[in-house]
Scaffold this motif. Structure first.
Motif, PDB file in Angstrom:
ATOM      1  N   PRO A 129       0.814  -1.221   0.000  1.00 45.87           N
ATOM      2  CA  PRO A 129       0.000   0.000   0.000  1.00 45.87           C
ATOM      3  C   PRO A 129       0.845   1.267   0.000  1.00 45.87           C
ATOM      4  O   PRO A 129       0.422   2.301  -0.511  1.00 45.87           O
ATOM      5  N   THR A 130       2.039   1.189   0.604  1.00 45.06           N
ATOM      6  CA  THR A 130       2.980   2.310   0.554  1.00 45.06           C
ATOM      7  C   THR A 130       4.359   1.746   0.250  1.00 45.06           C
ATOM      8  O   THR A 130       4.585   0.535   0.289  1.00 45.06           O
ATOM      9  N   ARG A 131       5.272   2.650  -0.025  1.00 44.48           N
ATOM     10  CA  ARG A 131       6.629   2.205  -0.359  1.00 44.48           C
ATOM     11  C   ARG A 131       7.275   1.449   0.790  1.00 44.48           C
ATOM     12  O   ARG A 131       8.112   0.566   0.577  1.00 44.48           O
ATOM     13  N   ASP A 132       6.875   1.759   2.019  1.00 51.17           N
ATOM     14  CA  ASP A 132       7.546   1.207   3.198  1.00 51.17           C
ATOM     15  C   ASP A 132       6.835  -0.003   3.795  1.00 51.17           C
ATOM     16  O   ASP A 132       7.357  -0.621   4.728  1.00 51.17           O
ATOM     17  N   LEU A 133       5.658  -0.341   3.304  1.00 49.43           N
ATOM     18  CA  LEU A 133       4.848  -1.378   3.936  1.00 49.43           C
ATOM     19  C   LEU A 133       4.477  -2.447   2.910  1.00 49.43           C
ATOM     20  O   LEU A 133       3.965  -2.136   1.829  1.00 49.43           O
ATOM     21  N   THR A 134       4.735  -3.726   3.256  1.00 47.23           N
ATOM     22  CA  THR A 134       4.450  -4.835   2.357  1.00 47.23           C
ATOM     23  C   THR A 134       3.790  -5.970   3.130  1.00 47.23           C
ATOM     24  O   THR A 134       4.255  -6.340   4.220  1.00 47.23           O
ATOM     25  N   SER A 143       3.313 -12.658   6.005  1.00 43.14           N
ATOM     26  CA  SER A 143       4.334 -11.778   6.566  1.00 43.14           C
ATOM     27  C   SER A 143       3.948 -10.332   6.316  1.00 43.14           C
ATOM     28  O   SER A 143       3.208 -10.013   5.379  1.00 43.14           O
ATOM     29  N   VAL A 144       4.457  -9.474   7.162  1.00 39.63           N
ATOM     30  CA  VAL A 144       4.305  -8.040   6.990  1.00 39.63           C
ATOM     31  C   VAL A 144       5.667  -7.411   7.245  1.00 39.63           C
ATOM     32  O   VAL A 144       6.384  -7.797   8.175  1.00 39.63           O
ATOM     33  N   SER A 145       6.042  -6.488   6.382  1.00 44.53           N
ATOM     34  CA  SER A 145       7.342  -5.830   6.484  1.00 44.53           C
ATOM     35  C   SER A 145       7.123  -4.324   6.461  1.00 44.53           C
ATOM     36  O   SER A 145       6.433  -3.804   5.575  1.00 44.53           O
ATOM     37  N   TYR A 146       7.707  -3.624   7.443  1.00 47.47           N
ATOM     38  CA  TYR A 146       7.553  -2.168   7.532  1.00 47.47           C
ATOM     39  C   TYR A 146       8.921  -1.535   7.722  1.00 47.47           C
ATOM     40  O   TYR A 146       9.637  -1.834   8.684  1.00 47.47           O
ATOM     41  N   ASP A 147       9.284  -0.667   6.797  1.00 44.75           N
ATOM     42  CA  ASP A 147      10.580   0.014   6.821  1.00 44.75           C
ATOM     43  C   ASP A 147      10.426   1.328   7.574  1.00 44.75           C
ATOM     44  O   ASP A 147       9.774   2.266   7.101  1.00 44.75           O
ATOM     45  N   THR A 148      11.048   1.400   8.751  1.00 42.96           N
ATOM     46  CA  THR A 148      10.966   2.616   9.565  1.00 42.96           C
ATOM     47  C   THR A 148      12.087   3.595   9.244  1.00 42.96           C
ATOM     48  O   THR A 148      12.113   4.697   9.789  1.00 42.96           O
ATOM     49  N   GLY A 149      13.008   3.154   8.393  1.00 47.70           N
ATOM     50  CA  GLY A 149      14.188   3.972   8.124  1.00 47.70           C
ATOM     51  C   GLY A 149      15.398   3.366   8.794  1.00 47.70           C
ATOM     52  O   GLY A 149      16.227   2.718   8.140  1.00 47.70           O
ATOM     53  N   PRO A 150      15.537   3.530  10.112  1.00 43.50           N
ATOM     54  CA  PRO A 150      16.675   2.907  10.798  1.00 43.50           C
ATOM     55  C   PRO A 150      16.639   1.378  10.733  1.00 43.50           C
ATOM     56  O   PRO A 150      17.683   0.731  10.742  1.00 43.50           O
ATOM     57  N   ALA A 151      15.425   0.808  10.688  1.00 40.58           N
ATOM     58  CA  ALA A 151      15.312  -0.651  10.655  1.00 40.58           C
ATOM     59  C   ALA A 151      14.024  -1.042   9.954  1.00 40.58           C
ATOM     60  O   ALA A 151      13.047  -0.282   9.933  1.00 40.58           O
ATOM     61  N   THR A 152      14.033  -2.226   9.401  1.00 41.77           N
ATOM     62  CA  THR A 152      12.829  -2.814   8.832  1.00 41.77           C
ATOM     63  C   THR A 152      12.300  -3.857   9.810  1.00 41.77           C
ATOM     64  O   THR A 152      13.049  -4.746  10.242  1.00 41.77           O
ATOM     65  N   LEU A 153      11.029  -3.717  10.180  1.00 42.76           N
ATOM     66  CA  LEU A 153      10.392  -4.663  11.084  1.00 42.76           C
ATOM     67  C   LEU A 153       9.649  -5.701  10.255  1.00 42.76           C
ATOM     68  O   LEU A 153       8.858  -5.352   9.377  1.00 42.76           O
TER      69      LEU A 153
END
Length: 745
Positions: A244-249, A301-311
């Motif tokens: 849905p966004t560049r940082d969230l999969t 799975s869900v992946s979220y890029d916070t910048g300093p780390a990807t959760l």
């Protein structure tokens, strides 16, 4: 090790890849990218020995199953049961032969552990064997992977990485193939995949399916069946990816696969030899021995890029069910009749069902950092709950393969002279952290630790009518718990972006468990400790554009090996010995011209027993300096391909593959109930030619073109030293011709 099919790379723009690229299949600059370290990295930068096998290349050279691709990997062997979906992967020699019930190699499908972990799971009997129809790559990690992958990866790990949905453009692929084997049946297969963007740049669906019929080539002269060892493998997978966004999969996928084997590629030989009793590729069967194996897997799975780390949070449900039948007339029926001649007729038979089944739930949460100044890390927590059911039944049949009627006075049916069921639950909770500190841009040190707590509960004889040769077996319940820590330390030096030199020390473990004998003799172990490995390794990797090299040397200490031992006249499980393994592995790749590629690999493994308890020596015949079973000293592969431009839209390709494996022992030299047989070395040559036009590829292959005759495993299973039992050996497939047509758009 570098990819056996060696992609050659141009100079990259950087050494560090974004942490959020959790499953990046490759880079535009041509470098091979893997996620073995739970982050996307160039293969050349990973301070560990890894072979990455490209999925498209595997399709091109005719790889269809586990044995096809493992024979391309240096330092890897396979305990081949002669049927798809069964057997044991052996990395760097960590194997103790037919008495080993749990595997030393873990298998992951994407981010989901698919192999069983429990001490009583009988995981070495079943080998996950998904079709390679829509695989991005297979990563084979050599040496312990305990800090990131946990239990049962003390020898290494096989990680099967699927192709992911792409929301940018539709794609489709289809392939049909026909085969014929010398002296055997025809085979055929069909596979296809479809990638559909559902919402542009955000949501995509990928589906694939495959059906393969493997032609038989073994004749069962006892039942008058020709080419009876045919198999069918069918299944499919569906994957959904939403960004849905560049940082969230978000990812969701489901896989099913069913394998049916009508028989195995087993030849019967004179006892203790590989001399055929009835001729080459001949078997004498008393009964029908099919097997069925079913895999089911759901992952999210869900992946979220916070910048300093990807959760990254993952969850998985996996299950396999098996029904594996074997002809035990020569071994168990003959022995049982010597005990009960009035009950069992002289011309009777016996069918055995040794069938493990597993259901597993897994969850993991991890943080994968970006480069934060001088450090980067991977840290997280892991949980799994696994239920295993291991059925063991040996049934007596009359000459017409009908179960014997009636019952003994104790109520046990005559037909069932061995019946038991082992139920076990394995639960593990673990935390882990791996970190890297950059002393300089080209010099760094790394380390990691994983702490795991596992609990196990088990019940043996957990079925009505449980017995061993008509002696009733009462249900026994057991409990076990353990805490294990594993460690990792690395030093990496990169004089240029194309060369990497590393030192690595890593540990791994295989879970222990309860002593399942209900009344062990005084002084015997009441529980079995985990066995552990420490791997010390030095390696160099270089990718110089038209030439690549990847070499490593290693030493492994394997302690507290889980082995059968004879104690007070009773066979028990125990931590009965230690082993030392030394070796080296090397892979070379070359592209002397734009249309010519070569790759070669060689592995040397010196795996030997170092120390063994007296009871183990009496039970399995192992002694200091003995080679570990089913491990060849040498494994070699060589691939060559030449493209032939024929026009603007027409291209030809010719290629060849050589595989070599040196001789190996089938068991320990002093084994009495499974005497060791020297399995000779074997070399096979495959050739291929293809024509590409428009969107189609037409290919012709000849596999084992020289029709080499060889064996992969052998066994002479006895219940007493005086039994005369034929030696069963798994024989390699004779010359096979294949024609395929594929299309991609």
């Amino acid at each position: 090790m570098t990819c056996a099919f060696g992609a050659q790379a141009q100079e990259p723009t950087s050494n560090t890849l974004p942490a959020g690229e959790a499953e990046a299949p490759g880079r535009a600059d041509g470098d091979i990218v893997v996620t073995a370290s739970r982050r996307s990295e160039r293969l050349i930068d990973v301070p560990s020995s890894i072979t990455a096998l490209d999925g498209d290349k595997m399709n091109e050279i005719g790889v269809r199953n586990t044995t096809d691709y493992l024979t391309l990997v240096p330092g890897v062997a396979f305990r081949d049961s002669g049927t798809p979906g069964t057997g044991t992967t052996i990395i760097r020699g960590l194997n103790t032969g037919s008495q080993q019930l749990t595997s030393t190699t873990a298998t992951y499908i994407d981010d989901a552990p698919f192999s069983a972990s429990g001490f009583l799971s009988a995981s070495s009997l079943v080998n996950p064997d998904p079709d390679v129809a829509d695989i991005d790559r297979i990563e084979v990690l050599k040496g312990p992977q305990g800090t990131l992958y946990g239990a049962n990866s003390l020898g290494g790990l096989v990680r099967i990485v699927s192709k992911k949905p792409d929301a940018h453009a539709p794609q489709a692929y289809g392939r049909i193939e026909a085969t014929t084997t010398k002296g055997g049946d025809a085979g055929y297969s069909a596979q296809g995949s479809l990638n559909l963007p559902l919402v542009a740049d955000q949501l995509a669906l990928r589906v694939n399916g495959a059906y393969r019929r493997v032609g038989g080539f073994i004749d069962d002269i006892g039942r008058g069946k020709v080419n009876f060892n045919w198999s069918t493998v069918k299944g499919g997978k569906a994957s959904l990816r939403w960004t849905p966004t560049r940082d969230l999969t978000f990812d969701l996928s489901g896989m099913i696969q069913d394998i049916h084997n009508n028989g195995s590629s087993t030849q019967l030989n004179a006892s203790g030899t590989l001399n055929p009793l009835y001729g080459r590729y001949k078997y004498f069967g008393h009964i029908v021995i099919p097997s069925d194996i079913k895999y089911r897997l759901v992952t999210s799975s869900v992946s979220y890029d916070t910048g300093p780390a990807t959760l990254i949070a993952t969850g998985a449900y996996s299950r396999f069910t098996t029904e594996i039948l074997s002809d035990y007339t020569n071994t168990y029926y003959a022995f049982a009749r010597s005990l009960f001649p009035s009950i069992l007729p002289e011309n009777g038979n016996a069918v055995g069902n040794f069938s493990p089944n597993m259901e597993k739930w897994t969850g993991e949460i991890r943080a994968v950092s970006s480069r934060l100044g001088s450090i980067e890390f991977v840290a997280g927590g892991f949980y799994t709950h696994e239920t295993n059911v291991y059925n063991t039944t040996i049934t007596a049949l009359d000459a017409n393969s009908v179960s014997l009627p009636g019952a003994r006075p104790n109520g046990i049916p005559n037909a069932n002279f061995v019946v038991t069921r082992t139920l076990s639950n394995y639960e593990e909770l673990a935390g882990f952290v791996n970190g890297t500190f950059y002393v300089k841009e080209n010099l760094d040190v790394g380390g990691g630790i994983r702490y795991a707590h596992n609990t196990q509960r088990a019940a043996t004889g957990a079925i009505t009518g449980a017995n061993t040769f008509y002696a009733p077996r009462a249900r026994r319940d057991f409990a076990f718990s353990d805490n294990v820590s594993t460690y990792l330390a690395t030093i990496r030096y990169r004089p240029t972006s194309r060369i990497s030199i590393y030192l690595r020390a890593a540990s791994g473990y295989r879970p222990g468990g309860p002593q399942t004998n209900p009344a062990p003799p005084p002084g015997a172990q009441t529980s079995i400790r985990p066995d552990t490995t420490w791997n010390y390794e030095a390696g160099v990797k270089a990718n110089l554009g038209t030439f690549s090299v990847d070499a490593s040397v290693y030493h492994i200490d394997w302690k507290d090996i889980q082995l059968n031992t004879l104690f007070g006249g009773v066979t028990l499980g125990a931590n009965g010995g230690a082993a030392k393994i030394d070796g080296f592995e090397m892979a070379l790749g070359a592209r002397p011209g734009p249309n010519t590629t070569f790759s070669a690999s060689v592995g040397y493994t010196d795996a030997r027993i170092d120390q063994v308890d007296p009871g183990v020596r009496a039970s399995v015949g192992a002694a200091p300096s003995d080679r570990l079973p089913l491990t060849p000293d040498w494994t070699v592969s060589f691939l060559a391909d030449q493209n032939i431009p024929l026009g603007s839209e027409l291209k030809g390709t010719v290629g060849a593959t050589l595989r070599f494996r040196s001789d190996l022992p089938s068991s320990f030299p002093g084994a009495v109930t499974d005497p060791s047989v020297k399995i000779p070395s074997v070399a096979t040559v495959d050739i291929r030619a293809s024509l590409s036009f428009s969107r189609f590829d037409l290919q012709v292959r000849a596999e084992n073109i020289l029709n080499a005759y060889g064996f992969t495993t052998a066994g002479t299973p006895k219940l007493s030293a005086t039994q005369q039992v034929p030696t069963s050996a798994t024989v390699i497939r004779p010359r096979t011709l294949a024609v395929s047509l594929s299309t991609r758009f």
